[in-house]
Design an enzyme around this catalytic site. Sequence first.
Site, PDB file in Angstrom:
ATOM      1  N   GLU A   1       0.782  -1.229   0.000  1.00  0.00           N
ATOM      2  CA  GLU A   1       0.000   0.000   0.000  1.00  0.00           C
ATOM      3  C   GLU A   1       0.820   1.287   0.000  1.00  0.00           C
ATOM      4  OE1 GLU A   1      -2.801  -1.137   3.161  1.00  0.00           O
ATOM      5  OE2 GLU A   1      -4.188  -1.521   1.535  1.00  0.00           O
TER       6      GLU A   1
ATOM      7  N   GLU B   1      -4.407 -10.629   0.333  1.00  0.00           N
ATOM      8  CA  GLU B   1      -5.191 -10.551   1.565  1.00  0.00           C
ATOM      9  C   GLU B   1      -6.632 -10.883   1.207  1.00  0.00           C
ATOM     10  OE1 GLU B   1      -4.663  -6.819   3.737  1.00  0.00           O
ATOM     11  OE2 GLU B   1      -2.563  -6.757   3.095  1.00  0.00           O
TER      12      GLU B   1
HETATM   13  C1  GAL Z   1      -5.168  -3.941   4.183  1.00  0.00           C
HETATM   14  C2  GAL Z   1      -3.756  -3.766   4.664  1.00  0.00           C
HETATM   15  C3  GAL Z   1      -3.475  -4.540   5.920  1.00  0.00           C
HETATM   16  C4  GAL Z   1      -4.571  -4.285   6.920  1.00  0.00           C
HETATM   17  C5  GAL Z   1      -5.881  -4.659   6.325  1.00  0.00           C
HETATM   18  C6  GAL Z   1      -7.044  -4.372   7.245  1.00  0.00           C
HETATM   19  O1  GAL Z   1      -5.529  -2.909   3.333  1.00  0.00           O
HETATM   20  O2  GAL Z   1      -2.849  -4.184   3.674  1.00  0.00           O
HETATM   21  O3  GAL Z   1      -2.239  -4.157   6.445  1.00  0.00           O
HETATM   22  O4  GAL Z   1      -4.582  -2.944   7.264  1.00  0.00           O
HETATM   23  O5  GAL Z   1      -6.123  -3.897   5.180  1.00  0.00           O
HETATM   24  O6  GAL Z   1      -6.936  -4.989   8.460  1.00  0.00           O
END
Ligand code: GAL
Length: 965
Positions: free
Chosen positions: A421, A497
């Site tokens: 990010e 993620e």
């Molecule tokens: C994503 C980020 C993670 C965490 C997650 C929300 O955007 O890469 O580090 O913040 O969201 O828990």
Amino acid sequence: MDRPFAYWEELFPSRNVLPPRAQSTTDAPHLSLDGEWAFRYSPDGDAPVDFLGDALDGHSGVADWTTLAVPAHWQLNGFGAPIYTNRVYPFPVDPPYVPQENPTGDYRRTFTVPTDWDVERVLLRFDGIDSLGTIWLNGTEVGVVAGSRLRSEFDVTALLRRDQENVLAVRVHQWSSGSYLEDQDMWWLSGIFRSVTLLGRPVGAIEDHFVHADYDAAMGEGTLSVDAVVAGGASARVRVPELGIDVAAGEVARVAVEPWSAERPRLYSGELVSSGETIALRIGFRRVEVVDSELRVNGAPILLRGTNRHDFDPDTGRVISEARMRADIVMMKQFNLNAVRTSHYPPSARFLELCDELGLWVMDECDLETHGFFPVDWFHKLPGNPAEDPRWEGALVDRMQRLVERDKNSPSVIMWSLGNECGTGQNLGAMARWAKLRDPSRLLHYERDWSCQYVDVYSRMYSTHRELDLIGQRQEAPFPDADLDAKRRNMPFLLCEYVHSMGNGPGGLAEYQELFERYPRLAGGFTWEWFDHGLRSHTADGEEYFAYGGDFGEERHDGNFIADGIVFPDGTPSPALHELKKVLQPVSFSFAGGRVSVRNGYDHRDLSHLRFTWELHADGDHVDGGDLAVDDLAAGATVVLDVPAPARGAGEQVLTVRAVLAADTDWAPAGHEVAWGQSVTIPAASAPVAAGTAPHTEDDQIVLGAARFDRRTGGLRSLAGIDVDAPMFDTWRAVIDNDRDFSWEPREARWRQIGLDHPRHTVRAVESADDALTVRGRLGFVGSDLGYATTLRWTASEDAVSLAIEAEPLGDWDVPLPRFGIRMALPERFADVQWYGPGPGEAYSDSRQAARLGRWQRTVDELQTPYLMPQENGNRIDARWLSLSDGERTLRIDAHPHVDFTVRRWRSEDLDAAQHPFDLRPTDRVWLNLDAGQSGLGSGSCGPGVLPAQRLLPATFRYAVTFRF
Ligand code: GAL
């Protein structure tokens, strides 16, 4: 006029750091400088630099000094306080300036160089200082360390006193220009938090080495060559006795080998020997490549069953013991995970060695995130955005170099990630170009640049099932640039993620996995995330709890967004991890026509390491069982087997097939269950409904069999002498994080607007007939015209009382319900619960794969899941029956056909209001919900909401229960 930068605000503040090099296990001497150091904390950073000389006294006064362990974070040892923000910087965005009140830790210790060190040079190594440190040895500056989670080494030969004590002094600043590059979603914690080591470098020492160990799957052959840089330009030899290899460094050896994979982490021990040093090699042969849009290792496609892991310990923050690292990996393996993304910085080097040894695919990520520029809309700005502004290029490329150089010899690392990010920009391109040149053997990853111009895999986070389905079919929305679009469309895809696990959830895991397994382009993903980062704390009364954002008095914070893992802070697997284990199981079973088909879902291995068994249960009682012969089945293959004819007992017949480890492994003992499947071969006959008894009136009560009711309201007062709070209709649940206002699919606001949290039930009629007592009414909500027309129909026999529930929606409902059911209460002593149905863990309609049919027993307290922020939890789904006992008397409840139930010592309203588990105080009742169902969980706290099929729509509900005593 702008104040001049402080040195910690320079964009590339490192000074005198040696070029990065490989992590090694060496026979060269070294001395750990971990332990107690003298320490002084200055909240505003205004302490004088008066601690470099031989004695501390005579300067600012020894009284300011105390001691602090290295490694440690000062905030977790009584100096300053942790701060939690997700993406906002906890200071004004004004790079490279950081707050003038910059908390500073001054560290000091002495050491002597062992007299037997026969070395030419001595280096000083820092494995991690958060965020920036200046180092002095014997009063002279050695250099400056920046890049919190990156290793730095200095040559201190000239400054060292070989025959007397040396004074090592370090000043650490909490904030530096690097803080702008280290905006990962985690606690802000400072100090020397990884080890400090003094390294002796003998004459002829090996400065750096790079192991190239390729595997040709078609030939079954490994190719080994080890590049070595030896001091003074001397040579080195590579020896791998097990493979008969004894060659000069740089020479190529070809031999038949077993490859390394996460499934079979075969390592060959060897050594790299120069005249001055021997380095232990642990070689894993493997080839990582993209072929036909598939992510392949050793010629076969792999599916990443991964999770994102931060270094985390509830007591020590990012200071992690080796035991904890090993425990994390062992638990990942036991729960069928095969991959880890080191979000969002390289872990301790030891962690990767353990991944090499125990077997996990690793995405090793650079210590880089600038997410806080997003809310101020800088991601696409030049100058400013560190990913784009050339002034930051040096710092970014340096970070990438230090990642790759340290970890380049770990076979487990199959991908480098540029960071997380940071928007897009040319500096990311510079990092990628450098990495690709230095190490063409691994793939490159970076999520946020959707053009994919610098990377080898297409990656996104939190895509919906629908998007994933389209990407699997290469039907995703095009990228505006046609060339880049074509390139991207041919890349494998992964979710770096997904299934955000904040609070109770996620739901929808099984549906993701089904897509990953369906489309070859999809390479799997990494769940968000491994740990809830709750810090162990205590209330004034000494009650332990796990703190989240705001608990340390932060003026700006992101609350419990830090608690989004599948492992509780104390290391207990959450229900989500159990769900994940089942969904990710590498062997799957399906049942049809009295036969079971077994599919080997491993990428590389056969099933010879597993033993298969079958068992037959009738209403939860074991009736028969035995072994199941599954011949060695190649990866990806399926076999259909006859199950030995099931014996017939009475009741619901359930066949369970299990695959367990046949022998002990490094990560679990023989007998550990890897996979299971279940099939109901004969469904339960429904329990009889009580009937035959007529109600009669006694004073102000109506008596129906063993039940007594209030004559006026028709409300139940007692059952077989047990005093109860009458069943009331209930549509509310203590909102889960996925329901809340920040959710991608918020539901809470509408629910509260309707007034679901303020139900009112009015009785319209209490009707006694020959065979039943019927109570008709209306469920309404304060301020709303929506409601339900309700009917409770009570019948009884001599030893049982039945309740048939019917409810029809009134008005134009436009939102799924949290739950629909009835709630009643019993005396607190009815605390021992048994049930027959899916269990033993909590389950919801979109998170129920881990629950298996059986007979289970738990106390009321054991039925609660202690989410850090209290919320709905503990639901048991589709129970056939349940019972509550006080040790002497037992109330059994048969469901017609099934009910969801929760049992607690507090009401949903209390759960909803609580901020921490310690806010929940037991009442003198046990509150029992018997529900037709609940809405699913989804992962809306950061991702898609509940899938349509698992939303509880406001339909007509009809079900029944029978109470027996
Ligand atoms: C994503 C980020 C993670 C965490 C997650 C929300 O955007 O890469 O580090 O913040 O969201 O828990």
